[in-house]
Structure formats: structure tokens, C-alpha cells
Design a protein around this motif. Structure first.
Motif, short mmCIF file in Angstrom:
data_model
loop_
_atom_site.label_atom_id
_atom_site.label_comp_id
_atom_site.label_asym_id
_atom_site.label_seq_id
_atom_site.Cartn_x
_atom_site.Cartn_y
_atom_site.Cartn_z
N ARG A 2 0.83 -1.19 0.00
CA ARG A 2 0.00 0.00 0.00
C ARG A 2 0.87 1.24 0.00
N THR A 5 0.05 7.61 2.28
CA THR A 5 -0.48 8.85 1.73
C THR A 5 0.38 10.03 2.13
N TRP A 7 -0.02 14.24 1.51
CA TRP A 7 -0.95 15.20 0.96
C TRP A 7 -0.22 16.26 0.15
N HIS A 263 -1.23 13.07 -6.41
CA HIS A 263 -1.29 12.29 -5.19
C HIS A 263 -0.92 10.83 -5.46
N ALA A 265 -0.99 6.76 -5.30
CA ALA A 265 -2.10 5.82 -5.28
C ALA A 265 -1.53 4.40 -5.20
N TRP A 282 -13.19 7.57 -6.48
CA TRP A 282 -12.78 6.17 -6.33
C TRP A 282 -11.69 5.86 -7.35
N VAL A 292 -9.93 2.50 -3.75
CA VAL A 292 -9.71 3.44 -2.65
C VAL A 292 -10.56 4.68 -2.88
N TYR A 294 -11.22 8.62 -2.03
CA TYR A 294 -10.55 9.83 -1.58
C TYR A 294 -11.58 10.96 -1.48
N ARG A 302 -8.10 13.19 0.85
CA ARG A 302 -8.00 12.45 2.11
C ARG A 302 -8.59 11.07 1.91
N GLU A 303 -7.81 10.04 2.21
CA GLU A 303 -8.32 8.68 2.05
C GLU A 303 -9.45 8.43 3.04
N ARG A 304 -10.58 7.88 2.51
CA ARG A 304 -11.74 7.62 3.35
C ARG A 304 -12.04 6.13 3.52
N ARG A 306 -11.09 1.77 1.89
CA ARG A 306 -10.62 0.83 0.87
C ARG A 306 -11.52 -0.38 0.86
#
Length: 345
Positions: A2, A5, A7, A263, A265, A282, A292, A294, A302-304, A306
Motif C-alpha cells: 500500500r 499517503t 498530501w 497524489h 495511489a 474512487w 480506494v 478519496y 483524504r483517504e476515506r 478501501r
């Protein structure tokens, strides 16, 4: 593996600007032979030993495109000859309707109000929710992509042209000079700052190239990494692009366009879908069989959440009514439906 992240929201550093200022017209196809191109990026082959896909998976042959109109999800078969119409995905849902298309070689499919529109070498195909089809004859050399701009139908080709057609398939205009036209993005009426902006996505140039479809004039264009594969436009007119070769995604916006976001991924990001209700992007990863989400509501990413996916996701869409995420497999693993409740608040 993975990606951690980091920003990078609000990135305004200018990407490499493409010097594409020539105009296209009926008599000027444009010269694409001198364009700076790259080998077209491809998605990684998905593994077969990953986690069970989230949500519900229903039977579906290998697919290349997916679209939602009303309560119906249409999936274009990789054979280019069939569209499968799904009316729900639960145990009580009716059996899918597999529709044989009246032409071969269909390459793209979009939703229009209560029906679907597809394109192939012999023209445009309308597919109604009940499976009825009709054809607007319009011979097209090497079609790749399809979009609608008001009352105009826009078709992109592998020969680097944008064809402007009427709904009946009549040729209105054509503009050349691109390497290939893998997608055409039209900013919706909700995009007040860039409403109606039309942009070409070209995999061979890994670039976003805005174009005026009235005159053929092309504006300042930007590279999208070194191997972009898919793009989607959201309700604000932001254009999001997957950088499959670089394991990134990008966001472009404005007139002239600038890169607003770059960003990292998960490996081999490929398909994209935008959830306008929750302002979520997505991004699928074929190397990890994951999608994922975002959150883009603050202008950053911001990752929300998976979710594990079916293998070799080639296309995704979000049902605008239910918020369900829909994923189609390019190797026949099925159509996956994931409820929005999987996303953490």
C-alpha cells in the motif's frame, strides 16, 4: 503493497505544457506525426489470491465499460457485441438482460437520461432500458471514445480525431492533430466556472488537451504524468486522471487548466469513478485488487476507505441515486456492487 499517503493538495506547479496551438477543421486534419508521445500504459495483471470482494458480485462476462441510467446499469462486453442490463444486484433482483447489439466492434458506452448510447465503426447505437436498440448509421474509422455536448455527439478515434456528429449520426465537423482520443471530458452545467469546457484525454501523449468544438481551437494543454490511462470529470469541472505507470492520480481545473493535485495511489491505479453526493473519487488498483475512496471536498485528497475488488477492474461507476459503487471486471470476474456504507465517516 500500500502506498503511504502524502498530501499534496493545491499543487500549482505547472506540468509540462504542450505546444498544441494548431486548429482543426474539415480540410485540416492536423499533423500528429511530430507529437511527443509515449508507449501507452497498461494496467497490471490482477492477482487471483486476494481478499474476497466487498459487497455483492453478480455474474457478468468480461467488460470494458459501465454506465448507469435510472435504475439500470449497463455493462459493455469485451466482445464489442453485447450489452448486459442489470436491474439491481440483490437476491431479489431480476435476471440481467443480455442484449445483442446490432453492430460489431462497439468500444464505448455512456448513459443519457433514461437510455444508453454506444459507438462502433458503423455508427451510434441507442440501447433502451428494456433492451430495445436502434442504430444511427455513421461510418467511423477506429472509434475509441464517446461523449455528448448539448445536442452534439462527440466521438474520439485512434487516428487522433474528434468527430462532431448530430444525434442522427450526421457528420457536422471533425478536428485532428491528436495522437489518439481515448476519452472526451465535458464539464457539466453544475461547473459554473468552466461549464461546457471540452477536453481530450490522450493516452499516447499522457495529456489533457482542451478544445473548442465549435472552431477546433486548442488551448494550453498539460501532461498528466508519464503513463495516464483513464479520466473522469466531476460536477465542478475538475478532471481527474489515473497515472498508471507512476502510481499516482492527478486533478486538473480551470481555463486555462492547471494541475491542482498530484497524489500517490496504490500500485497500478486504473479505473476511476466520482461520487458527487459525497464528493469522493474512487480509484481502482489492478495490482492489489482494491478500490480506494478519496475525499476531495476540501480541495486536497483524504483517504476515506478501501474495499477489496473483483480482479482486473476495467471500469467503475457510482449510481447517482443509491450511491452504490459499481465495478466491472475485464477478465469475467463479475459485476461488483458496493454500498456506500462501507466508507467510514
Amino acid at each position: 503493497m500500500r502506498v503511504r499517503t502524502r498530501w499534496t493538495a493545491g499543487l500549482l506547479a505547472v506540468a509540462v505544457t504542450l505546444t498544441l496551438t494548431a486548429c482543426g477543421s474539415d480540410s485540416d486534419d492536423g499533423d500528429s506525426s511530430s507529437l511527443d508521445t509515449l508507449p501507452v500504459a497498461t494496467a497490471a495483471t490482477s492477482p487471483t489470491d486476494t481478499a474476497k470482494p466487498a459487497g455483492t458480485v453478480v455474474a457478468q462476462d468480461a467488460a470494458t465499460a459501465i454506465a448507469v441510467a435510472g435504475s439500470t446499469t449497463a455493462v459493455l462486453g469485451a466482445d464489442g457485441r453485447t450489452v448486459t442490463l442489470h436491474h439491481g444486484a440483490g437476491q431479489d433482483a431480476p435476471a440481467p438482460n443480455r442484449v445483442a447489439l446490432p453492430i460489431d466492434g462497439v468500444v464505448d458506452l455512456i448513459a443519457l437520461d433514461d437510455h444508453f448510447l454506444a459507438v462502433g465503426p458503423r455508427g451510434l447505437v441507442r440501447v433502451d432500458g428494456d433492451g430495445r436498440t436502434s442504430v444511427a448509421d455513421a461510418p467511423i474509422d477506429s472509434p475509441l471514445s464517446l461523449a455528448v455536448d448539448g445536442d452534439k455527439v462527440l466521438v474520439g478515434t485512434a487516428k487522433g480525431k474528434v468527430l462532431v456528429l448530430s444525434a442522427a449520426g450526421e457528420r457536422i465537423d471533425e478536428f485532428g492533430g491528436f495522437a489518439r482520443v481515448d476519452d472526451i471530458l465535458v464539464a457539466p452545467t453544475s461547473a459554473t466556472d468552466v461549464e461546457g469546457q471540452v477536453s481530450v484525454f490522450d493516452r499516447a501523449q499522457s495529456a489533457i488537451l482542451p478544445i473548442d468544438v465549435e472552431s477546433g481551437d486548442r488551448k494550453a494543454s498539460l501532461r498528466a504524468g508519464n503513463g495516464a490511462t483513464n479520466a473522469v470529470v466531476d460536477r465542478f469541472g475538475r478532471i481527474m486522471v489515473t497515472g498508471t505507470r507512476d502510481d499516482e492520480f492527478y486533478a486538473f481545473f480551470g481555463d486555462p487548466i492547471v494541475m491542482r493535485l498530484r497524489h500517490p495511489a496504490p500500485a497500478s491505479p486504473f479505473a476511476l469513478a466520482y461520487d458527487e453526493k459525497h464528493d469522493l473519487l474512487w480509484v481502482s488498483s489492478t495490482a492489489e485488487n482494491e478500490a480506494v475512496a478519496y475525499d476531495l471536498s476540501r480541495g486536497d485528497a483524504r483517504e476515506r476507505g478501501r474495499v477489496p475488488t473483483v480482479g482486473q477492474v476495467t471500469a467503475m461507476a457510482v449510481d447517482p441515486t443509491s450511491g452504490d459503487l459499481l465495478l466491472a471486471s475485464g477478465r469475467g470476474d463479475g459485476l461488483q456492487v458496493v454500498a456506500p456504507t462501507v466508507i467510514a465517516s
